[in-house]
Each structure stands twice: as C-alpha cells, then as structure tokens.
Design a protein around this motif. Structure first.
Motif, PDB file in Angstrom:
ATOM      1  N   SER B  60       5.599   2.845 -15.426  1.00  0.00           N
ATOM      2  CA  SER B  60       7.054   2.788 -15.270  1.00  0.00           C
ATOM      3  C   SER B  60       7.374   2.112 -13.933  1.00  0.00           C
ATOM      4  O   SER B  60       6.477   1.794 -13.158  1.00  0.00           O
ATOM      5  CB  SER B  60       7.635   4.198 -15.290  1.00  0.00           C
ATOM      6  OG  SER B  60       7.462   4.807 -14.023  1.00  0.00           O
ATOM      7  N   THR B  62       8.454   3.439 -11.314  1.00  0.00           N
ATOM      8  CA  THR B  62       7.916   4.275 -10.238  1.00  0.00           C
ATOM      9  C   THR B  62       6.467   3.893  -9.934  1.00  0.00           C
ATOM     10  O   THR B  62       6.054   3.864  -8.770  1.00  0.00           O
ATOM     11  CB  THR B  62       8.002   5.765 -10.635  1.00  0.00           C
ATOM     12  OG1 THR B  62       9.367   6.060 -10.928  1.00  0.00           O
ATOM     13  CG2 THR B  62       7.521   6.675  -9.517  1.00  0.00           C
ATOM     14  N   GLU B  66       5.014   2.703  -6.356  1.00  0.00           N
ATOM     15  CA  GLU B  66       3.816   3.247  -5.718  1.00  0.00           C
ATOM     16  C   GLU B  66       2.826   2.122  -5.405  1.00  0.00           C
ATOM     17  O   GLU B  66       2.208   2.118  -4.341  1.00  0.00           O
ATOM     18  CB  GLU B  66       3.154   4.285  -6.636  1.00  0.00           C
ATOM     19  CG  GLU B  66       1.860   4.844  -6.047  1.00  0.00           C
ATOM     20  CD  GLU B  66       1.469   6.197  -6.632  1.00  0.00           C
ATOM     21  OE1 GLU B  66       2.316   6.836  -7.284  1.00  0.00           O
ATOM     22  OE2 GLU B  66       0.320   6.615  -6.431  1.00  0.00           O
ATOM     23  N   ARG B  90      13.164   8.144  -3.456  1.00  0.00           N
ATOM     24  CA  ARG B  90      11.802   8.038  -4.013  1.00  0.00           C
ATOM     25  C   ARG B  90      10.894   7.201  -3.105  1.00  0.00           C
ATOM     26  O   ARG B  90       9.714   7.487  -2.963  1.00  0.00           O
ATOM     27  CB  ARG B  90      11.862   7.460  -5.428  1.00  0.00           C
ATOM     28  CG  ARG B  90      10.507   7.486  -6.119  1.00  0.00           C
ATOM     29  CD  ARG B  90      10.639   7.361  -7.608  1.00  0.00           C
ATOM     30  NE  ARG B  90      11.312   8.507  -8.185  1.00  0.00           N
ATOM     31  CZ  ARG B  90      11.720   8.585  -9.456  1.00  0.00           C
ATOM     32  NH1 ARG B  90      11.511   7.567 -10.271  1.00  0.00           N
ATOM     33  NH2 ARG B  90      12.318   9.673  -9.900  1.00  0.00           N
ATOM     34  N   GLU B  93       9.683   9.535  -0.502  1.00  0.00           N
ATOM     35  CA  GLU B  93       8.656  10.450  -1.032  1.00  0.00           C
ATOM     36  C   GLU B  93       7.326   9.721  -1.181  1.00  0.00           C
ATOM     37  O   GLU B  93       6.265  10.270  -0.864  1.00  0.00           O
ATOM     38  CB  GLU B  93       9.082  10.995  -2.407  1.00  0.00           C
ATOM     39  CG  GLU B  93      10.294  11.917  -2.367  1.00  0.00           C
ATOM     40  CD  GLU B  93      10.802  12.228  -3.782  1.00  0.00           C
ATOM     41  OE1 GLU B  93       9.988  12.578  -4.654  1.00  0.00           O
ATOM     42  OE2 GLU B  93      12.022  12.087  -4.010  1.00  0.00           O
ATOM     43  N   LEU B  94       7.385   8.501  -1.680  1.00  0.00           N
ATOM     44  CA  LEU B  94       6.154   7.725  -1.861  1.00  0.00           C
ATOM     45  C   LEU B  94       5.495   7.437  -0.516  1.00  0.00           C
ATOM     46  O   LEU B  94       4.278   7.559  -0.362  1.00  0.00           O
ATOM     47  CB  LEU B  94       6.470   6.406  -2.583  1.00  0.00           C
ATOM     48  CG  LEU B  94       6.518   6.490  -4.103  1.00  0.00           C
ATOM     49  CD1 LEU B  94       7.249   5.288  -4.685  1.00  0.00           C
ATOM     50  CD2 LEU B  94       5.097   6.549  -4.660  1.00  0.00           C
ATOM     51  N   ALA B  97       3.891  10.544   0.743  1.00  0.00           N
ATOM     52  CA  ALA B  97       2.694  10.902  -0.038  1.00  0.00           C
ATOM     53  C   ALA B  97       1.474  10.135   0.454  1.00  0.00           C
ATOM     54  O   ALA B  97       0.347  10.607   0.351  1.00  0.00           O
ATOM     55  CB  ALA B  97       2.924  10.635  -1.528  1.00  0.00           C
ATOM     56  N   TYR B  98       1.689   8.943   0.999  1.00  0.00           N
ATOM     57  CA  TYR B  98       0.577   8.115   1.471  1.00  0.00           C
ATOM     58  C   TYR B  98       0.429   8.133   2.994  1.00  0.00           C
ATOM     59  O   TYR B  98      -0.245   7.295   3.565  1.00  0.00           O
ATOM     60  CB  TYR B  98       0.722   6.681   0.944  1.00  0.00           C
ATOM     61  CG  TYR B  98       0.223   6.564  -0.470  1.00  0.00           C
ATOM     62  CD1 TYR B  98      -1.118   6.277  -0.727  1.00  0.00           C
ATOM     63  CD2 TYR B  98       1.062   6.780  -1.556  1.00  0.00           C
ATOM     64  CE1 TYR B  98      -1.604   6.190  -2.021  1.00  0.00           C
ATOM     65  CE2 TYR B  98       0.589   6.707  -2.855  1.00  0.00           C
ATOM     66  CZ  TYR B  98      -0.749   6.408  -3.076  1.00  0.00           C
ATOM     67  OH  TYR B  98      -1.225   6.335  -4.364  1.00  0.00           O
ATOM     68  N   ARG B 218      -6.486   2.903  -3.592  1.00  0.00           N
ATOM     69  CA  ARG B 218      -5.853   2.504  -4.865  1.00  0.00           C
ATOM     70  C   ARG B 218      -6.945   1.905  -5.740  1.00  0.00           C
ATOM     71  O   ARG B 218      -7.966   1.436  -5.227  1.00  0.00           O
ATOM     72  CB  ARG B 218      -4.755   1.468  -4.640  1.00  0.00           C
ATOM     73  CG  ARG B 218      -5.276   0.090  -4.194  1.00  0.00           C
ATOM     74  CD  ARG B 218      -4.728  -0.350  -2.892  1.00  0.00           C
ATOM     75  NE  ARG B 218      -5.441  -1.483  -2.343  1.00  0.00           N
ATOM     76  CZ  ARG B 218      -5.299  -1.884  -1.087  1.00  0.00           C
ATOM     77  NH1 ARG B 218      -4.486  -1.256  -0.258  1.00  0.00           N
ATOM     78  NH2 ARG B 218      -5.981  -2.903  -0.646  1.00  0.00           N
ATOM     79  N   PHE B 221      -3.758   0.400  -9.567  1.00  0.00           N
ATOM     80  CA  PHE B 221      -2.629  -0.426  -9.122  1.00  0.00           C
ATOM     81  C   PHE B 221      -3.043  -1.544  -8.161  1.00  0.00           C
ATOM     82  O   PHE B 221      -2.172  -2.179  -7.573  1.00  0.00           O
ATOM     83  CB  PHE B 221      -1.582   0.463  -8.428  1.00  0.00           C
ATOM     84  CG  PHE B 221      -0.812   1.360  -9.364  1.00  0.00           C
ATOM     85  CD1 PHE B 221      -0.323   0.877 -10.574  1.00  0.00           C
ATOM     86  CD2 PHE B 221      -0.546   2.680  -9.028  1.00  0.00           C
ATOM     87  CE1 PHE B 221       0.408   1.700 -11.436  1.00  0.00           C
ATOM     88  CE2 PHE B 221       0.184   3.514  -9.879  1.00  0.00           C
ATOM     89  CZ  PHE B 221       0.653   3.013 -11.083  1.00  0.00           C
TER      90      PHE B 221
END
Lengths: 383, 383
Positions: B60, B62, B66, B90, B93-94, B97-98, B218, B221
């Motif tokens: 998606s 998102t 990412e 978002r 948040e991303l 998260a990293y 990663r 991706f």
C-alpha cells in the motif's frame, strides 16, 4: 497458439477466481469487505490447519518472510538457517540485513537435508533464538521433512521455528498447530491458487509472546497492528482488495474439495510427470522431490535456456528455467495450481517436441505413455 | 439498490481497467510481462512528470512511505515532518520507528500551513537530513502548496524533500522534476485509477546518491534491488501481476486524455460539489481544500456516523467518515477516480435525502441546482 503457464508461481488459476476480481470492489473499511475478509480469515485458518489468526499482508512471500524476521527477533540474536537453495539463502540474507547472527547450515542444492548435522548444531548452539527453514525449496524442487525438523527443534531448544511454506501450504500435507510450527509464511499465488500480491503469516502463541519483546524496526509489516486490524476483520493498511476477492473464491473451492483432495491430487500429478520425464531419459534434479514442482536436469548436449524459450515460443508453454547456480542446468514445472492430468499430458507433448527439436533422442510418445501408466496406477491404488 | 463508491481510495475505477485483470496473467519473469511492465514504466514517468525511473512496490502507500524512510536515511539523523492530519503524522511515526530524530511541525487539522514557521524552522535546524510533507492530506481534505514548500527547502537546506503524493499525483498539478522533489510516493488506487495493491516511488538523483549511504535495515523494500530489476523491466520480488495489468490499461487511458485533462476535470468536480454542499448550508472542513476529495463538516444536530451509514444502507452510496480526532465530525467524498458530473449529481441527491432523513433542513434540490450552476459556469470559463 494458446498460452499455457506451468511456472512454479504464479501458477494457473481457475477462471472463476480471476473473474471474482473484476467486479467493482467494496470499500476496505465498510461492512461488505469486513464480511468477505471474515470468511477469508476462517478459510486461512483451515488452509494452515491452525486455530490461530493468520495475518494477511499486501506483499509478496518475501515480504512475509521479512515480516517474520523484523517482528520476532532483535538485533544480535543468533539464528540457524537451513538452506539448500535460493529461498533458503533468502532467510540468511534477511537475518543479516537486520543484524542477526546467522549460522548457515548449507545443504548442497538438490541433495537431502542432513538431519543429524542439524540436530547436532541445534544441540551445541547456545542461546539459539530461531531456526529458519524452507519446506518446499522452489529453486531446486527439494522437499524438507518439516515435521522431523520441528521435532528436532522442539527436543533440543527454545528457538522459534520459522518456515517458508510458500510452495507447501495447500500443496503438501501441512499441520501448523499439530507440528508445533511457530511462524509460517505463504503467498496467494501458489497453493492458494489466487493472483500474486498477498502474503500470509501464521503465528503460534509462543511467536506472539516473542513478538512483544522484539525490538527491530518495522511499521508496514508490524504484527501488532495487523492483529488489531484482524480482530475487526480488516487489515492495517489498504489491502489488495481485488486479490482478496479472488482469494475468497479460491479458498471457498479449496475448502469445498478439502485440503486432502489437493494433497493427493498434486502427489499424483507429480508422480506421473516424473515418470514421463524419466521415460524420455531425463533425470529428476532433487534427491527428495517436492510435489509442488518438478525440477528436471537438462540433459547434456541440450542448451537449457534455449529449451525453455523453444517451449514458450513454439508451443506456447511457459516453464521456469534454473536460478542462481542452476541457471541453464534445470527447468522447473509446477504441479500446484489449477492443473489436471490432461493439462500435463499437453505439456509432455510439447516437451517431447521441444526436446526432439533440441536434438535429444527418445521414442516419440514414450513420455506420454509413461504418464498414462503412472496416472492409471495411482488411480487404481487410490480407488 | 446499486452500490456506488465515493471513498477517497479505493475509488471507482473504469470497467475496462477491472476487466484487464481477469484474463490469465503472464509469468512475471517472461517476455510478455517485461513488455507490459516496460510500458507501465514509461507511463509512470509521465504520471509523475519525471525523467527518473519510478519504483513499483507490491504494497500500500504506507509501504511506499516506509521504503522512503528506510532507504534514504540512517538512524539518528534529524528530519522535519510537516503534519496536519493522520497521513502527515504517519511520516513522524515511520521516522521514529526507524530511530530518526523527528521534529514535528504541527498544523491544526484543516487549517492552512504556516509557511513562514516552516521556513524559520528549516533555517534554524542544523544538519537537517530530510523534510517530509503530505501534498494532499486525505484525513482532512487539506492541500499543501508543495511547490512553495520545495522552494523553501531548496533555498535553506540540503535536506531531501520527501512527499506523500498518494492522493495528489495524477489528481493535482504535480511536476516531480521541475519542482525538484527528491522522493514522492503514490499508490495504484487513487489518481492512477487501478485497484489497490501497488505503491510507486519516484526518486531524484540526489535521493539515489543519499540512498547509497543510508544504513537502515531493509530487504523487501530495498531501492537498489528495485532499480536493478527495473532496468530489466521487472520487479525485485513477485509483483501483483493482475493489478499491474489493470494499471497498464488505466495509465494508457490517462495518457490518451492527458494529465492536464484530469487536473481540470477534478477541479471542476470539486468546485461544483462544494457549491452544492454549501447550498445545503453545510461547511467545507479544510481552509485550503484539495481537489482530490472534499471533507464536509457534519452540521450540529446530525450524527456523523449515522449519516454515513444511512447513505450506504438506504441509498447504496459509500462515502468515508472522519478518522482520528475527526471521527463523526466530518464525512469525506472523493472526486479523483472514474467519476463524472452525473455521478456527483446522483451522490448529491442521495446526500439531500440522507440529510433530510437526519433532520437537517434545506430546500429540496438546492444542492443539485447549485452544482448545475457551478458546473455550467466552469464549463463556460473553460470553453
């Protein structure tokens, strides 16, 4: 000339499954989708033979594999990878990409797994957090005795057993709960007989507990978000809605026929195809073949890549060549998917013609006759 | 009762696009797929208005977001996020998260961006590695002046400008190369008018250079793997082949009509719909609305969630409610996708009936008449 697809994923899928994706699709947060997804959730539990929730990700199988790595482990942890092909090696690459300490137990491509070596390594490795393996290795056509691996892991360690079941779930006997697997990945375009685009991940209670302690970075693939959404019959992010529509139709058919029907069906297709290939004087590449696909050694004097091209260009038959170190040395034919004996008879006729064109000598019809014999024999045994 | 979908993604897509996915699909490593994908690659360059390769991911939007975070940055780097809604948040948040240092410039939901504050923050932040923004914020219906943001970023920093263009590319005037964007994400189910399941990422030369230094983990991706596969007209992993078949058909249509046609078309649909809504005494929620969708404030005395249910259950019309802090306070109607004026007239008739049913008072037909006026006026201006 008609096109026929015999590649080990994407495989041929039923017409009704393809058409299920072509109507206008529902809003992925509305009640019509929730109802459809609830049905898919139940079907996936049956498909994996588990009582657990199966996570659905919009991604290929590789995405599902990455999700297992980044959701279940933490940097610096030690994991053991049993690798006898390209997909086994992918677990190692994924582990390394996320900073895990990877111990690689290499199986020469096409050779059987050394279960004693595996047992010894598990016994002697301290603080082993995970064991990764590939049930059906698509690059070589080899089968791993997953139930045996699971018993070994359980007997000697607390490690999570993480399985690539991409070409085994729905194809080969597989029992997630009974065999005590901790995580298993599959994809929509293999045994599930739907178009590619979705990965499925089944997780044990132990895996969910470990997940809550894992510190690797993730967002799109986060299992907590996926489980929360699943409880409301949805997905964390906008899913591939049309592929889920196809999947629902396909899983409905699989459930109606039963998994056992497919396990037996693929076993018969695989056995008869192998008999045909051997009757033409060709050898099966793996020592322990998976029923998901057959990898055939290209005989000496025949150019592998040209054989695959000839099949496609002259007879409309697409099979897969070899990957990595097997490029040009094998060709691979799927059995999983919407195929029957008559499809394979057509494939064998094309293979005979392509081999003859490549200068390989055999008696015309020998492959076809051997297939008929083998298929008839297995019918009689089953009947 | 016929079902009609007016949600801001998935949106309604042309029948020919849906049917394009229903034929038996090609092997994703064979020549038929490569040919199709080469066409899609060229169309996507046009779609983003770029000479660069556009990466296609099975995920998606998102997932595409990412991918930008984990491919272009390294842990500990400082990034600025301009956030005025759920999708802007978002990015933050991303980033967190990293392990990025996220500076959040909050825009009150529905309010205009404070470009001076943005400029000051960019001027005064040392070692700024990236600026993230949302061109068209789907949770509030707000538009950001992306060209202006790009100019500010370029003038004062070396930061990469990373854009969520999920509901802007193909919908609003957008020029990746000319505006000097570094990374932009979009998805198949918005302006591209195909089913959900694919994310697209356009990347500048600067972004590719930065990518080569980025150290975040990663695999699925990974842009390097994606670019290598793209050079051979394929994808790193098995893609959502049927969705790509639909996408090819859709982009063919978009190119035949021209992007400018759609930019103008959506502007007219948005303007006339807003005129209709305001004629019923309702207010548009965002101060600077995006033409991708209109977010309408639920008037006092009307229950937002019930209004959305009533539209769906009584009139077969699916619109989206509010998300996050706007739950129950707004409803959202898309203009992007396969819609025309007559579709919107039908929607307005349903809205009048649903509002009347909810006790809201207005003159029957007032919304419809205002839409006709506005649509006719914009036709005359364009003609």
């Amino acid at each position: 000339m008609r096109s026929r697809l015999f590649t080990p994923g994407p495989t041929q899928i039923p017409e009704a499954v393809r058409l299920a994706a072509s109507t206008m699709f529902p809003y992925h947060r509305g009640p019509a989708f929730k109802k459809l997804f609830q049905e898919v959730q139940a079907s996936l539990r049956y498909f994996f033979q588990t009582k657990q929730e199966v996570i659905v990700l919009t991604a290929s199988g590789t995405g599902g594999m990455e999700a297992c790595v980044c959701n279940l482990f933490s940097a610096g942890e030690t994991v053991l990878v049993l690798a006898g092909g390209k997909f086994g090696e992918r677990w190692a690459e994924l582990g390394r990409a996320y900073g895990l300490q990877v111990i690689l137990l290499e199986v020469p491509w096409g050779q059987p797994v050394d279960y004693t070596a595996l047992e010894n390594l598990i016994k002697t490795t301290r603080h082993l957090s995970g064991v990764f393996c590939t049930h059906s290795e698509t690059s070589t056509g080899s089968l791993t005795d997953l139930q045996r691996v699971a018993e070994i892991v359980r007997r000697h360690s607390q490690a999570l057993l993480v399985v690539d079941g991409v070409t085994s779930v729905g194809v080969l006997p597989f029992h997630f709960d009974e065999w005590q697997i901790d995580a298993c990945v599959s994809g929509s375009q293999k045994g599930a007989m739907a178009p590619p685009g979705l990965a499925f991940v089944a997780l044990s209670e132990r895996a969910w507990q470990t997940h809550s302690r894992s510190t690797l970075p993730r967002f799109y693939f986060d299992f907590t978000a996926a489980r929360q959404a699943a409880q409301e019959h949805g997905t964390s992010w906008t899913p591939a809605v049309t592929t889920i529509m196809s999947l629902a139709e396909s899983l409905r058919r699989i459930q109606a026929n039963s998994l056992e029907y497919y396990w037996n069906h693929y076993a018969r297709l695989a056995a008869s195809f192998r008999a045909g290939v051997q009757a033409l004087g060709l050898a099966i590449f793996p020592k322990v073949p998976s029923n998901a696909l057959t990898a055939v050694t290209v005989p000496s004097g025949v150019e592998g890549k040209a054989l695959v091209s000839r099949l496609r260009e002259e007879y409309g038959v697409t099979v897969a060549g070899g990957q990595g170190q097997l490029k040009g040395r094998i060709f691979r034919v799927t059995h999983m998917g919407d195929y029957d004996h008559l499809d394979q008879i057509g494939l064998m006729a094309a293979l005979e013609m392509a081999l003859a064109g490549a200068g390989w000598r055999f008696e015309w019809g020998a492959g076809l006759a051997a297939m008929q014999h083998a298929y008839h024999d297995s019918s009689s045994r089953q009947g």
